[in-house]
Scaffold this motif. Structure first.
Motif, PDB file in Angstrom:
ATOM      1  N   LYS A  78       0.622  -1.098   0.205  1.00 11.64           N
ATOM      2  CA  LYS A  78       0.129  -0.488  -0.061  1.00 11.64           C
ATOM      3  C   LYS A  78       1.034   1.314  -0.339  1.00 11.64           C
ATOM      4  N   ALA A  79       0.272   1.897  -0.253  1.00  8.59           N
ATOM      5  CA  ALA A  79       1.110   4.019   0.076  1.00  8.59           C
ATOM      6  C   ALA A  79       1.610   4.059   1.073  1.00  8.59           C
ATOM      7  N   ASP A  80       1.299   3.174   1.879  1.00  7.36           N
ATOM      8  CA  ASP A  80       2.389   3.912   3.078  1.00  7.36           C
ATOM      9  C   ASP A  80       3.225   2.605   3.633  1.00  7.36           C
ATOM     10  N   GLY A  81       3.404   1.638   2.711  1.00  6.44           N
ATOM     11  CA  GLY A  81       4.381   1.007   2.834  1.00  6.44           C
ATOM     12  C   GLY A  81       3.594  -0.692   3.138  1.00  6.44           C
ATOM     13  N   SER A  82       2.985  -0.504   3.619  1.00  3.76           N
ATOM     14  CA  SER A  82       2.247  -1.469   4.115  1.00  3.76           C
ATOM     15  C   SER A  82       2.237  -2.629   3.029  1.00  3.76           C
ATOM     16  N   ILE A  83       2.077  -4.161   3.823  1.00  5.89           N
ATOM     17  CA  ILE A  83       1.423  -5.143   2.789  1.00  5.89           C
ATOM     18  C   ILE A  83       0.099  -6.033   3.643  1.00  5.89           C
ATOM     19  N   SER A  84      -0.463  -6.217   2.549  1.00  8.90           N
ATOM     20  CA  SER A  84      -1.935  -6.971   3.119  1.00  8.90           C
ATOM     21  C   SER A  84      -2.358  -7.132   1.666  1.00  8.90           C
ATOM     22  N   PHE A  85      -3.284  -8.365   2.558  1.00 12.41           N
ATOM     23  CA  PHE A  85      -3.283  -9.843   1.258  1.00 12.41           C
ATOM     24  C   PHE A  85      -5.020  -9.610   1.684  1.00 12.41           C
ATOM     25  N   PHE A  86      -5.588  -9.095   0.268  1.00 14.61           N
ATOM     26  CA  PHE A  86      -7.014  -9.106  -0.560  1.00 14.61           C
ATOM     27  C   PHE A  86      -7.696 -10.239  -0.594  1.00 14.61           C
ATOM     28  N   ALA A  87      -8.552 -10.639  -0.254  1.00 10.05           N
ATOM     29  CA  ALA A  87      -9.899 -11.604  -1.007  1.00 10.05           C
ATOM     30  C   ALA A  87     -10.664 -11.444  -0.947  1.00 10.05           C
ATOM     31  N   GLN A  88     -11.343 -12.085  -1.760  1.00 11.36           N
ATOM     32  CA  GLN A  88     -12.649 -11.448  -2.526  1.00 11.36           C
ATOM     33  C   GLN A  88     -13.196 -13.091  -3.255  1.00 11.36           C
ATOM     34  N   PRO A  89     -14.042 -13.772  -2.393  1.00 12.21           N
ATOM     35  CA  PRO A  89     -14.446 -15.350  -2.143  1.00 12.21           C
ATOM     36  C   PRO A  89     -15.803 -15.358  -3.011  1.00 12.21           C
ATOM     37  N   ARG A  90     -16.243 -15.299  -4.228  1.00 12.01           N
ATOM     38  CA  ARG A  90     -17.096 -15.082  -5.013  1.00 12.01           C
ATOM     39  C   ARG A  90     -17.735 -14.286  -5.840  1.00 12.01           C
ATOM     40  N   GLY A  91     -16.242 -12.807  -5.773  1.00  8.78           N
ATOM     41  CA  GLY A  91     -16.608 -11.953  -5.595  1.00  8.78           C
ATOM     42  C   GLY A  91     -17.284 -10.408  -5.137  1.00  8.78           C
ATOM     43  N   VAL A  92     -17.428 -11.100  -3.170  1.00  5.31           N
ATOM     44  CA  VAL A  92     -17.539 -10.777  -2.345  1.00  5.31           C
ATOM     45  C   VAL A  92     -17.020  -9.305  -2.270  1.00  5.31           C
ATOM     46  N   PRO A  93     -17.061  -8.745  -1.362  1.00  2.00           N
ATOM     47  CA  PRO A  93     -16.048  -6.951  -1.565  1.00  2.00           C
ATOM     48  C   PRO A  93     -14.390  -8.054  -0.643  1.00  2.00           C
ATOM     49  N   ALA A  94     -14.051  -7.247  -1.655  1.00  3.85           N
ATOM     50  CA  ALA A  94     -12.326  -7.686  -0.899  1.00  3.85           C
ATOM     51  C   ALA A  94     -12.654  -7.206   1.209  1.00  3.85           C
ATOM     52  N   ALA A  95     -12.183  -8.607   1.693  1.00  2.00           N
ATOM     53  CA  ALA A  95     -11.151  -8.055   3.350  1.00  2.00           C
ATOM     54  C   ALA A  95     -10.294  -8.328   3.059  1.00  2.00           C
ATOM     55  N   GLU A  96     -10.086  -6.996   4.311  1.00  2.00           N
ATOM     56  CA  GLU A  96      -8.160  -6.711   3.936  1.00  2.00           C
ATOM     57  C   GLU A  96      -7.278  -7.826   4.695  1.00  2.00           C
ATOM     58  N   PHE A  97      -6.727  -7.915   5.062  1.00  2.00           N
ATOM     59  CA  PHE A  97      -5.695  -9.257   6.269  1.00  2.00           C
ATOM     60  C   PHE A  97      -4.046  -8.485   6.124  1.00  2.00           C
ATOM     61  N   PRO A  98      -3.950  -7.847   7.570  1.00  2.00           N
ATOM     62  CA  PRO A  98      -2.321  -7.145   7.363  1.00  2.00           C
ATOM     63  C   PRO A  98      -1.544  -7.818   7.326  1.00  2.00           C
ATOM     64  N   LEU A  99      -0.603  -7.838   6.710  1.00  2.00           N
ATOM     65  CA  LEU A  99       0.883  -8.667   6.595  1.00  2.00           C
ATOM     66  C   LEU A  99       1.115  -8.957   8.822  1.00  2.00           C
ATOM     67  N   VAL A 100       1.381  -9.849   8.757  1.00  2.63           N
ATOM     68  CA  VAL A 100       1.573  -9.987  10.372  1.00  2.63           C
ATOM     69  C   VAL A 100       3.311 -10.550  10.732  1.00  2.63           C
ATOM     70  N   ALA A 101       3.320 -11.416  10.105  1.00  2.00           N
ATOM     71  CA  ALA A 101       5.044 -12.079   9.667  1.00  2.00           C
ATOM     72  C   ALA A 101       5.392 -12.260   8.862  1.00  2.00           C
ATOM     73  N   HIS A 102       6.493 -12.631   8.463  1.00  2.73           N
ATOM     74  CA  HIS A 102       7.182 -13.228   7.091  1.00  2.73           C
ATOM     75  C   HIS A 102       8.683 -13.448   7.290  1.00  2.73           C
ATOM     76  N   GLY A 103       8.990 -14.553   7.013  1.00  4.06           N
ATOM     77  CA  GLY A 103      10.224 -15.160   6.917  1.00  4.06           C
ATOM     78  C   GLY A 103      10.886 -15.232   5.574  1.00  4.06           C
ATOM     79  N   ASP A 104      11.731 -16.305   5.538  1.00  7.05           N
ATOM     80  CA  ASP A 104      12.733 -16.970   4.726  1.00  7.05           C
ATOM     81  C   ASP A 104      11.646 -17.959   3.876  1.00  7.05           C
ATOM     82  N   GLY A 105      10.924 -17.779   2.500  1.00  8.71           N
ATOM     83  CA  GLY A 105       9.560 -18.494   2.584  1.00  8.71           C
ATOM     84  C   GLY A 105       8.352 -18.637   3.076  1.00  8.71           C
ATOM     85  N   MET A 106       7.931 -17.860   4.070  1.00 11.95           N
ATOM     86  CA  MET A 106       7.268 -17.815   4.819  1.00 11.95           C
ATOM     87  C   MET A 106       6.177 -16.268   4.701  1.00 11.95           C
TER      88      MET A 106
END
Length: 152
Positions: A78-106
């Motif tokens: 996003k514009a502020d530099g944060s990373i989020s996952f957005f999901a739209q099952p069956r085309g419903v409005p997107a739900a946002e899931f902000p990044l909480v953890a990351h590592g090598d290959g995770m």
């Protein structure tokens, strides 16, 4: 005892801050076409390579010739530099899931206000792509183990 407690709180705060610091690049190890088969049940997931701060994904699941679910997804810086996952099952409005953890290959995203899932995690185990969704505390997990589409 008080200094020990303060040290533990400081360590936990530092660890949380590191987990929330977004990676320099989006998870290119996620890009590709992935498939899973268990008996007659199947699942496909597709991810574009990162470009311009965005990865676009699509997924579908079914049994035999019957489609049971489909979903459009994206991982976005996003514009502020944060990373989020957005999901739209069956085309419903997107739900946002902000990044909480990351590592090598995770990489892991969470949204405790969402009904289900509340936590989404992807990781690599060798040539396999693994995915898990759950409630925020890890309960009610569902997990997938994908191989490269058309792989051996």
């Amino acid at each position: 005892m008080k200094s020990l407690l303060l040290s533990v709180v400081a360590l936990c705060s530092a660890t949380a801050a590191l987990a929330l610091d977004p990676p320099a690049t989006l998870p290119s190890w996620l890009a590709g076409a992935w498939e899973m088969h268990e008996g007659k049940s199947w699942s496909d997931e597709y991810w574009t390579a990162p470009r311009a701060g965005l990865m676009i994904g699509a997924a579908r699941m079914g049994k035999g010739d019957t489609l049971q679910m489909w979903e459009s997804t994206r991982i976005e810086r996003k514009a502020d530099g944060s990373i989020s996952f957005f999901a739209q099952p069956r085309g419903v409005p997107a739900a946002e899931f902000p990044l909480v953890a990351h590592g090598d290959g995770m990489i892991e995203f969470a949204n405790p206000a969402h009904d289900y899932p509340q936590r989404i995690r992807y990781w690599r185990e060798g040539r396999l792509l693994k995915a898990r969704i759950s409630l925020i505390d890890g309960s009610k997990p569902m997990e997938w183990s994908y191989a490269p589409l058309g792989g051996d």
